[in-house]
Design an enzyme around this catalytic site. Structure first.
Site, mmCIF file in Angstrom:
data_model
loop_
_atom_site.group_PDB
_atom_site.id
_atom_site.type_symbol
_atom_site.label_atom_id
_atom_site.label_comp_id
_atom_site.label_asym_id
_atom_site.label_seq_id
_atom_site.Cartn_x
_atom_site.Cartn_y
_atom_site.Cartn_z
ATOM 1 N N ASP A 82 -6.633 -9.115 -4.429
ATOM 2 C CA ASP A 82 -7.122 -8.944 -3.049
ATOM 3 C C ASP A 82 -8.059 -10.043 -2.519
ATOM 4 O O ASP A 82 -9.004 -10.432 -3.215
ATOM 5 C CB ASP A 82 -7.966 -7.673 -2.925
ATOM 6 C CG ASP A 82 -7.364 -6.471 -3.600
ATOM 7 O OD1 ASP A 82 -6.241 -6.551 -4.074
ATOM 8 O OD2 ASP A 82 -8.057 -5.448 -3.642
ATOM 9 N N GLU A 141 -6.624 2.120 -0.138
ATOM 10 C CA GLU A 141 -7.506 1.093 -0.685
ATOM 11 C C GLU A 141 -7.829 0.095 0.422
ATOM 12 O O GLU A 141 -7.149 0.043 1.447
ATOM 13 C CB GLU A 141 -6.808 0.332 -1.821
ATOM 14 C CG GLU A 141 -6.341 1.216 -2.966
ATOM 15 C CD GLU A 141 -5.696 0.441 -4.107
ATOM 16 O OE1 GLU A 141 -6.056 0.693 -5.252
ATOM 17 O OE2 GLU A 141 -4.827 -0.421 -3.870
#
Ligand code: FRU
Length: 508
Positions: A50, A232
């Site tokens: 990420d 998320e």
């Protein structure tokens, strides 16, 4: 990280000189490795997932990212760091945050604490504050439910070095196993910070006056959106639509994406400093392709909203066939609000700064082409290009990237289903994981009579922006030899009004 190794020639023995030159060669060779993205950021080596802590400050775009410096697969997470002046050319910097006794450093965000609400500022220096999840691996292994907690760190040297706050964690887990990825923004109306936190398959909002003490405001999401997996990496921000303020809530989800695996959903609605109320309860996706995940937006970019995702999918991210590193990011994208009928959509297009690597544009206009290799018009395809296509009508067509091994990547529009698609079934190496190959689709939302599509092509990825970003698809691919041809396919009588091919230069 050994990518910053420097060797001083003075005083070196011949043997050392040989080693030094070998290293220098290796260091300059990384950008030429097979499948190395040439117009997207990727770490020189090892594992990345990420994007984190993206913020703009004093002319520099900061990109932190989930990183494991010891392997090409996921492991104890660090925040690595890269910087850019233009969102296109990136310099990797030393690692910013290392795991510690409280845990791995999971995803989160960073803010410019302009009013020094945190008190971390000294001598008039504005602190940058990172807000991240501490993931306690022992706690997880022991089966506890409170192993994810939110912590902060600050920088007084414009993001170069970071000091973790002695009072961490600042937000303790109330007993929710998935309790992570804080995205923090300044809510001017209430003069307070708002943290958007992923909590299981929903969102919990917290607020704070000082980034240290957090109050729970509300929870939202159980009654809308996709719930095929855990939520998320959320984000919350407002955008302007013709003078009206519209709030956008992003909730990445894994699994449960529209084509399987991980993906980025969003909702438009209202936010009053406490509650988010969506206009509609159905899910929209920022990107319908398989390879845009954990995407969030940059902090402190004024009226611009710039989004960046991890260009992979948890289904196969750890086994893609790159050798020295794994994963790249999507292109940074400018978000805008569009309306179709009564509904708001978030559209994405590559940031305008991409033009800084544009070479000459070649044009073909008003052709009927059932099956046309563009080599005649544009010369041999070198693997980096932006194609802008405008058709006369919304009829089926495809653009095929291929090589002499018969490997191909097909992107296009199917009139019967009114869908865009990317088909990578025969794109080259596909059998490293069962969910990789396939034909992936996305709805067309626009009701305009003709189709306008932009394709941005790198050595191992394609990004499809249709109808000025209303429908987006990102897909990665791994041909055994680079694609060196592009061809167009369509019914013989379809009119291609315009095909503009702009070559792109490597950012390295
Ligand atoms: C999303 C994610 C986050 C987490 C991070 C760990 O891809 O699972 O929820 O913070 O990756 O690397």
């Amino acid at each position: 990280m050994n990518n910053n190794k420097r060797f001083l020639a003075i005083g070196l023995t011949i043997g050392q000189l040989l080693v030094a030159s070998l290293h220098a060669q290796t260091n300059s060779q990384w950008m030429k490795e097979q499948y190395r993205p040439q117009i997207h950021f990727s770490p020189q080596e090892k594992w990345m997932n990420d994007p984190n802590g993206m913020l703009f400050y004093k002319g520099t775009y900061h990109l932190f990212f989930q990183y494991y410096p010891d392997s090409t697969v996921w492991g104890p997470m660090h925040w690595a760091h890269a910087t850019s002046k233009d969102l296109v050319h990136w310099q990797q910097q030393p690692i910013a945050l290392y795991p510690d006794s409280l845990g791995y450093i999971f995803s989160g965000s960073a803010v410019v604490d302009r009013y020094n609400t945190s008190g971390f500022g000294r001598d008039g220096i504005v602190p940058l504050v990172a807000i991240f999840t501490h993931h306690n691996i022992e706690g997880e292994k022991a089966g506890r439910n409170n192993f994810q907690n939110q912590s902060i760190a600050y920088s007084l040297d414009e993001g170069k070095t970071w000091t973790k706050y002695a009072g961490n964690p600042v937000l303790k887990n109330p007993g929710i196993t998935d309790f992570r990825d804080p995205k923090v923004m300044w809510y001017q109306e209430g003069k307070k910070w708002i943290m958007t936190l992923a909590t299981k398959d929903r969102i919990t909002f917290y607020s704070s006056k000082n980034l240290k003490d957090w109050t729970r405001e509300s929870e939202v999401g159980s009654s809308f959106g996709a719930h095929g997996g855990v939520w998320e990496c959320p984000d919350l921000f407002s955008m302007d639509y013709e003078g009206k303020k519209v709030w956008v809530l992003i909730a990445n989800i894994n699994p449960g994406g529209p084509n399987g695996g991980s993906a980025t959903q969003y909702f438009t609605g209202n936010f009053d400093g406490k509650n988010f109320i969506p206009f509609k309860t159905d899910t929209r996706w920022i990107d319908y392709g398989k390879d845009d995940y954990a995407g969030i937006t940059w902090h402190n970019t004024g009226t611009r909203r710039i989004f960046l995702g991890w260009m992979s999918n948890w289904q196969y991210g750890t086994v893609v066939p790159t050798k020295k590193w794994r994963s790249a990011n999507t292109l940074p994208r400018e978000l805008s609000l569009k309306k179709v009928g009564e509904d708001y959509y978030v559209a994405s297009m590559p940031v305008k700064e991409l033009n800084s690597i544009a070479g000459p544009t070649k044009l073909v206009e008003n052709v009927q082409a059932a099956d046309r290799d563009l080599t005649k018009n544009f010369g041999a395809f070198t693997g980096l290009a932006k194609l802008d296509i405008t058709t006369d009508k919304a009829e089926s067509f495809s653009v095929v990237l291929y090589n002499e091994l018969g490997e191909k990547l097909v992107a296009g529009y199917d009139q019967a289903s009114n869908q865009y698609y990317v088909d990578r079934t025969a794109s080259g190496k596909v059998d490293f994981q069962k969910d990789f190959a396939g034909r992936h689709t996305a709805p067309r939302f626009s009701n305009k009579p003709s189709i306008h599509m932009t394709l941005v092509i790198d050595h191992a990825s394609i990004e499809l922006f249709a109808d000025d970003g209303l429908t987006v698809m990102t897909e990665i691919f791994f041909p055994n030899r680079p694609y060196n041809h592009i061809k167009l396919q369509s019914p013989a009588n379809m009119l291609w009004k315009k095909i503009a091919c702009t070559s792109l230069k490597s950012i390295w």
